[in-house]
Design an enzyme around this catalytic site. Structure first.
Site, mmCIF file in Angstrom:
data_model
loop_
_atom_site.group_PDB
_atom_site.id
_atom_site.type_symbol
_atom_site.label_atom_id
_atom_site.label_comp_id
_atom_site.label_asym_id
_atom_site.label_seq_id
_atom_site.Cartn_x
_atom_site.Cartn_y
_atom_site.Cartn_z
ATOM 1 N N ARG A 69 0.844 -1.207 0.000
ATOM 2 C CA ARG A 69 0.000 0.000 0.000
ATOM 3 C C ARG A 69 0.882 1.261 0.000
ATOM 4 N NH1 ARG A 69 -3.893 -0.977 3.660
ATOM 5 N NH2 ARG A 69 -2.382 -0.746 5.333
ATOM 6 N N TYR A 114 18.300 10.367 -0.715
ATOM 7 C CA TYR A 114 19.698 10.832 -0.667
ATOM 8 C C TYR A 114 19.927 11.712 -1.878
ATOM 9 C CZ TYR A 114 24.764 10.258 0.099
ATOM 10 O OH TYR A 114 26.099 10.471 0.304
ATOM 11 N N LYS A 186 22.001 10.965 6.167
ATOM 12 C CA LYS A 186 23.155 10.071 6.331
ATOM 13 C C LYS A 186 22.837 9.011 7.389
ATOM 14 C CE LYS A 186 26.246 12.035 3.486
ATOM 15 N NZ LYS A 186 27.254 11.486 2.581
ATOM 16 N N GLU A 257 29.964 15.915 8.763
ATOM 17 C CA GLU A 257 29.467 15.943 7.384
ATOM 18 C C GLU A 257 29.322 17.370 6.877
ATOM 19 O OE1 GLU A 257 28.641 12.947 5.649
ATOM 20 O OE2 GLU A 257 28.544 14.263 3.909
ATOM 21 N N ASP A 258 29.814 17.596 5.684
ATOM 22 C CA ASP A 258 29.545 18.829 4.938
ATOM 23 C C ASP A 258 29.904 20.117 5.678
ATOM 24 O OD1 ASP A 258 28.846 17.215 2.871
ATOM 25 O OD2 ASP A 258 26.696 17.554 2.986
ATOM 26 N N ASP A 281 33.302 13.479 4.085
ATOM 27 C CA ASP A 281 33.688 14.105 2.816
ATOM 28 C C ASP A 281 35.173 13.922 2.538
ATOM 29 O OD1 ASP A 281 31.080 15.456 2.113
ATOM 30 O OD2 ASP A 281 31.407 16.094 4.172
ATOM 31 N N ALA A 314 40.165 20.999 -5.830
ATOM 32 C CA ALA A 314 40.996 20.531 -4.711
ATOM 33 C C ALA A 314 40.467 21.063 -3.387
ATOM 34 C CB ALA A 314 42.443 20.956 -4.943
ATOM 35 N N ALA A 317 36.737 17.270 -0.531
ATOM 36 C CA ALA A 317 36.682 15.918 -1.086
ATOM 37 C C ALA A 317 37.918 15.646 -1.950
ATOM 38 C CB ALA A 317 35.409 15.747 -1.907
ATOM 39 N N ASN A 425 28.197 16.344 -6.622
ATOM 40 C CA ASN A 425 26.749 16.212 -6.423
ATOM 41 C C ASN A 425 26.128 17.588 -6.293
ATOM 42 O OD1 ASN A 425 26.903 13.381 -6.282
ATOM 43 N ND2 ASN A 425 27.635 13.535 -4.182
ATOM 44 N N ASN A 475 30.080 7.049 -4.369
ATOM 45 C CA ASN A 475 29.623 7.983 -3.343
ATOM 46 C C ASN A 475 30.080 7.433 -2.004
ATOM 47 O OD1 ASN A 475 27.692 9.206 -1.344
ATOM 48 N ND2 ASN A 475 27.005 10.211 -3.218
HETATM 49 N N1 LIG Z 1 30.682 11.459 -4.555
HETATM 50 C C1 LIG Z 1 30.954 11.658 -3.286
HETATM 51 O O1 LIG Z 1 30.997 10.743 -2.472
HETATM 52 C C2 LIG Z 1 31.207 13.033 -2.806
HETATM 53 C C3 LIG Z 1 31.031 14.098 -3.628
HETATM 54 N N2 LIG Z 1 31.282 15.351 -3.166
HETATM 55 C C4 LIG Z 1 30.998 16.417 -4.083
HETATM 56 O O2 LIG Z 1 32.200 17.066 -4.450
HETATM 57 C C5 LIG Z 1 31.934 18.428 -4.655
HETATM 58 C C6 LIG Z 1 32.909 19.235 -3.833
HETATM 59 O O3 LIG Z 1 32.630 19.059 -2.467
HETATM 60 P P1 LIG Z 1 33.619 19.595 -1.365
HETATM 61 O O4 LIG Z 1 34.980 19.113 -1.641
HETATM 62 O O5 LIG Z 1 33.004 19.294 -0.063
HETATM 63 O O6 LIG Z 1 33.531 21.162 -1.642
HETATM 64 P P2 LIG Z 1 34.689 22.228 -1.581
HETATM 65 O O7 LIG Z 1 34.055 23.551 -1.731
HETATM 66 O O8 LIG Z 1 35.553 21.986 -0.396
HETATM 67 O O9 LIG Z 1 35.559 21.901 -2.874
HETATM 68 C C7 LIG Z 1 35.264 22.334 -4.174
HETATM 69 C C8 LIG Z 1 36.554 22.822 -4.785
HETATM 70 O O10 LIG Z 1 36.354 23.061 -6.151
HETATM 71 C C9 LIG Z 1 37.033 24.256 -6.467
HETATM 72 N N3 LIG Z 1 36.498 24.869 -7.674
HETATM 73 C C10 LIG Z 1 35.370 25.583 -7.823
HETATM 74 N N4 LIG Z 1 35.284 26.069 -9.072
HETATM 75 C C11 LIG Z 1 36.373 25.649 -9.721
HETATM 76 C C12 LIG Z 1 36.865 25.838 -11.045
HETATM 77 N N5 LIG Z 1 36.181 26.551 -11.919
HETATM 78 N N6 LIG Z 1 38.026 25.243 -11.375
HETATM 79 C C13 LIG Z 1 38.710 24.511 -10.498
HETATM 80 N N7 LIG Z 1 38.306 24.313 -9.225
HETATM 81 C C14 LIG Z 1 37.153 24.878 -8.842
HETATM 82 C C15 LIG Z 1 36.805 25.133 -5.263
HETATM 83 O O11 LIG Z 1 37.715 26.216 -5.185
HETATM 84 C C16 LIG Z 1 37.000 24.142 -4.138
HETATM 85 O O12 LIG Z 1 38.337 24.050 -3.711
HETATM 86 C C17 LIG Z 1 30.486 18.665 -4.265
HETATM 87 O O13 LIG Z 1 29.694 18.690 -5.427
HETATM 88 C C18 LIG Z 1 30.142 17.481 -3.435
HETATM 89 O O14 LIG Z 1 28.781 17.137 -3.545
HETATM 90 C C19 LIG Z 1 31.746 15.592 -1.911
HETATM 91 C C20 LIG Z 1 31.918 14.566 -1.038
HETATM 92 C C21 LIG Z 1 31.632 13.209 -1.419
HETATM 93 C C1 LIG Z 2 28.237 12.553 -0.952
HETATM 94 C C2 LIG Z 2 28.600 13.649 -0.085
HETATM 95 O O1 LIG Z 2 28.930 13.483 1.067
HETATM 96 C C3 LIG Z 2 28.603 14.978 -0.630
HETATM 97 O O2 LIG Z 2 28.314 15.137 -1.811
HETATM 98 O O3 LIG Z 2 28.880 15.910 0.149
HETATM 99 MG MG LIG Z 3 29.026 15.257 2.178
#
Ligand SMILES: NC(=O)C1=CN([C@@H]2O[C@H](COP(=O)(O)OP(=O)(O)OC[C@H]3O[C@@H](n4cnc5c(N)ncnc54)[C@H](O)[C@@H]3O)[C@@H](O)[C@H]2O)C=CC1
Ligand SMILES: CC(=O)C(=O)O
Ligand SMILES: [Mg+2]
Length: 603
Positions: A69, A114, A186, A257-258, A281, A314, A317, A425, A475
């Site tokens: 249901r 999620y 999470k 987280e985040d 992350d 960089a 993540a 993401n 992920n």
């Molecule tokens: N698949 C997974 O398990 C995970 C995916 N992510 C995803 O990764 C992405 C980043 O997350 P975080 O590292 O937490 O964020 P964050 O903000 O720490 O890292 C993003 C980086 O990308 C850089 N950036 C932005 N624009 C840019 C450009 N034009 N050229 C080069 N670098 C650039 C930023 O300066 C920053 O250092 C998010 O979309 C998040 O959802 C994060 C954690 C886990």
């Molecule tokens: C998957 C995850 O933790 C993130 O995108 O921030």
């Molecule tokens: Mg996260």
């Protein structure tokens, strides 16, 4: 609350998941309690004993019928966000039914509870809000943190805490107090994927304000209406939370987280040597990505020493992945970390990170390339790909379409099977989509993505016939539930590097690509519970070897350990309710334990 203990062939198990459930609640109070409520599935005897008879229609149904249901109701919702809202209200009504519905339809519903849909729910938090769920701590009331946390149980009650400050949610940035929903999501995953007991967890948001102007301008915004507090006051607030959580719930594992880039790593580095904590992350993403790389290299018949990896984005993540991979290279090649880092190139907003970049963070520094190497050369992604000829390209930048056709074709011109992982993401932020990556590389790319994608069809069979390529979801949710389960069950004092390496091995061993080179690089959500059990077993075994496991009764033999883990994984089944008097009853029986989504039943 300590769940009533089961007797098993292992003796008394720390976490009980079966047997009758004592309950001192009756009538409408019982029906409104999501932990005990069974709705139309209350048996005849339960209806009689708990004064439910006149409160329910007479037919007694099975959990399967209820799931049927509920699934029909779910399917009638017009879009994913309303499906997400439906599931939230189901969780508030009947926890077993919620988790069972999810379990039975996990591949379909995963993206709804999620990423990407949870991202939409978080962005719309103040609009779709109905009931609070979790713990809201705010920086202006730091002196209340201990008291407000103490309302959720006594020292044996909490196993697992997810905490966010809402600054860098998924790829959608600062979401202020709406971040509570990432903690909630999470935790739902730790239960559904790894059987962490849903009543022994705590979702927390640390509301430090928000720099998201849309939220500050929104009259309905529910969080603190002020800019983010930073600096010493922020650090003190986080510390107040950590110390209070440790004191009140000394058994709890703390999952960060985040958090924003400037804080995530710093906070992890500060607390890691002292308490059982984990940053998803940084570490979760590092672990799952390394597992995907291992299986990619298995398909390409290469080794870690052959790896040349470019990471675009960089941040938290990206550098987390770089660290995990560098450490694995160092361990496997028997070289130091500095040498191993030479196989990795990081690109961020300034372009390739070299020693001359002024904005380098402490975490990025070990990967900065010598400026001399790049004198006179451009530092953009295309040039770096041309120069470096990477076999692995990772996207953690939140820049959609950053892996453009010319870049991907350039990469594919140097390597037979490029491993390309766009991980940003939610879905719309991926650096490229699998369909394009496969098209541009004639089906050769080995792809895994941060959010789920449908399989891609194309003429890439051995004789040019059309085949369907399934793309793994890379992920951190593949691995963090199992790491958490392992740490909780062995009551780890700390989460060591070796425990994380063990988790990577646990995932990599179960990768479908090990047996079939057209199969996904990582195990899928349909087998996630067995992946978590395997990861937990490996994490526990390593914790024992490392001397950080404090649980005394961990079986020595692997088969026994597997069984010991599985027996303690919570399952969504109805347990017979046994009526007990309120006086002298346990907190659980009185319905006083934490049930996320049942705040209205608490005093
Ligand atoms: N698949 C997974 O398990 C995970 C995916 N992510 C995803 O990764 C992405 C980043 O997350 P975080 O590292 O937490 O964020 P964050 O903000 O720490 O890292 C993003 C980086 O990308 C850089 N950036 C932005 N624009 C840019 C450009 N034009 N050229 C080069 N670098 C650039 C930023 O300066 C920053 O250092 C998010 O979309 C998040 O959802 C994060 C954690 C886990
Ligand atoms: C998957 C995850 O933790 C993130 O995108 O921030
Ligand atoms: Mg996260």
């Amino acid at each position: 609350m300590m769940a009533s203990r089961d007797e098993s062939r292992f003796g008394s198990l720390p976490l009980s998941t079966s047997g009758p459930l004592e309950c001192a609640l009756k009538g409408t109070v019982l029906l409104n309690h999501p932990y005990f409520n069974k709705g139309s599935a209350f048996t005849y005897e339960e209806r009689r004993d708990f004064e439910l008879a006149g409160l329910l229609p007479p037919s007694i149904q099975t959990l399967d019928q209820q799931v049927q249901r509920a699934y029909e109701q779910y399917s009638a919702h017009p879009d994913d966000l309303s499906k997400n809202t439906f599931l939230t209200s189901m969780k508030e009504q009947n926890q077993v039914l919620y988790f069972r519905l999810l379990q039975d339809h996990l591949p379909e519903m995963y993206s709804v509870v999620y990423t990407p849909t949870e991202g939409d729910a978080i962005q719309n938090y103040s609009k779709i809000f109905r009931r609070p769920d979790g713990v809201f701590l705010n920086i202006n009331d730091a002196d209340r943190v201990h008291h407000d946390l103490s309302l959720w149980g006594t020292e044996d009650d909490i196993d697992y805490i997810v905490v966010t400050d809402g600054e860098e949610i998924l790829g959608i940035g600062d979401q202020g107090c709406g971040g509570i929903l990432i903690s909630v999501a999470k935790l739902s995953l730790t239960t559904i994927c790894a059987g962490v007991h849903p009543n022994r967890v705590l979702p927390v948001v640390l509301d430090c304000g928000t720099n998201n102007q849309d939220l500050l301008d929104d009259p309905l915004y529910l969080g603190l209406r002020q800019k983010r507090v930073t600096g010493q006051r922020y650090d003190d607030f986080v510390d107040t939370f950590v110390q209070a959580a440790r004191k009140l719930y000394p058994k709890a594992y703390i999952h960060f987280e985040d958090f924003g880039f400037g804080n995530a790593r710093r906070i992890l580095d500060k607390y890691r040597p002292e308490i059982p904590c984990f940053n998803d992350d940084v570490q979760g993403t590092g672990c799952v990505t390394l597992a995907a790389i291992f299986s990619g290299l298995h398909v390409t018949k290469q080794k870690l020493e052959d790896l040349r990896m470019v990471i675009f984005g960089a941040g938290t993540a990206g550098v987390g992945i770089a660290d995990q991979v560098r450490d694995a290279i160092a361990a496997q090649r028997g070289i130091n970390k500095e040498e191993a880092a030479k196989q990795i190139w990081l690109i961020d907003k300034p372009g390739l990170l070299t020693t001359e970049v002024e904005t380098l963070s402490t975490a990025q520094k070990p990967f900065a390339r010598p400026e001399d190497e790049w004198k006179g050369k451009e530092r953009d992604l295309l040039t770096v790909v041309k120069e470096v000829r990477p076999n692995v390209l990772i996207g953690t930048s939140t820049v959609p379409k950053a892996f453009a056709e010319n870049i991907v074709r350039e990469m594919a011109s140097h390597v037979e099977r490029p491993i390309i992982l766009p991980l940003s993401n939610p879905t719309r932020l991926h650096e490229a989509v699998p369909e394009d990556l496969l098209k541009w590389t004639d089906g050769k790319a080995l792809v895994a993505t941060g959010s789920p994608f449908k399989p891609v069809k194309g003429p890439w069979g051995r004789d040019g016939e059309e085949i369907k390529i399934e793309v793994a979801e890379c992920n951190n949710s593949v691995v963090f539930p199992g790491i958490g389960l392992g740490a909780v069950l062995c009551r780890a004092r700390l989460v060591t590097d070796k425990m994380l390496v063990a988790a990577v091995e646990g995932v990599a061993e179960l990768s479908p690509a090990l047996k079939d080179d057209t199969a996904p690089l990582l195990p899928g959500v349909e087998v996630v519970r067995s992946v978590s059990a395997r990861v937990a077993r490996k994490v526990i075994r390593t914790a024992v070897e490392e001397g950080v496991a404090t649980e005394q009764n961990i079986p020595e033999n692997d088969n026994d350990l597997d069984e010991w883990v599985k027996e303690q994984m919570w399952k969504p089944v109805y347990r017979r309710l046994k009526l007990v008097e309120k006086e002298g009853a346990t907190r659980e029986a009185k319905g006083e334990m934490l049930v996320v989504g049942s705040l209205s039943t608490r005093e």
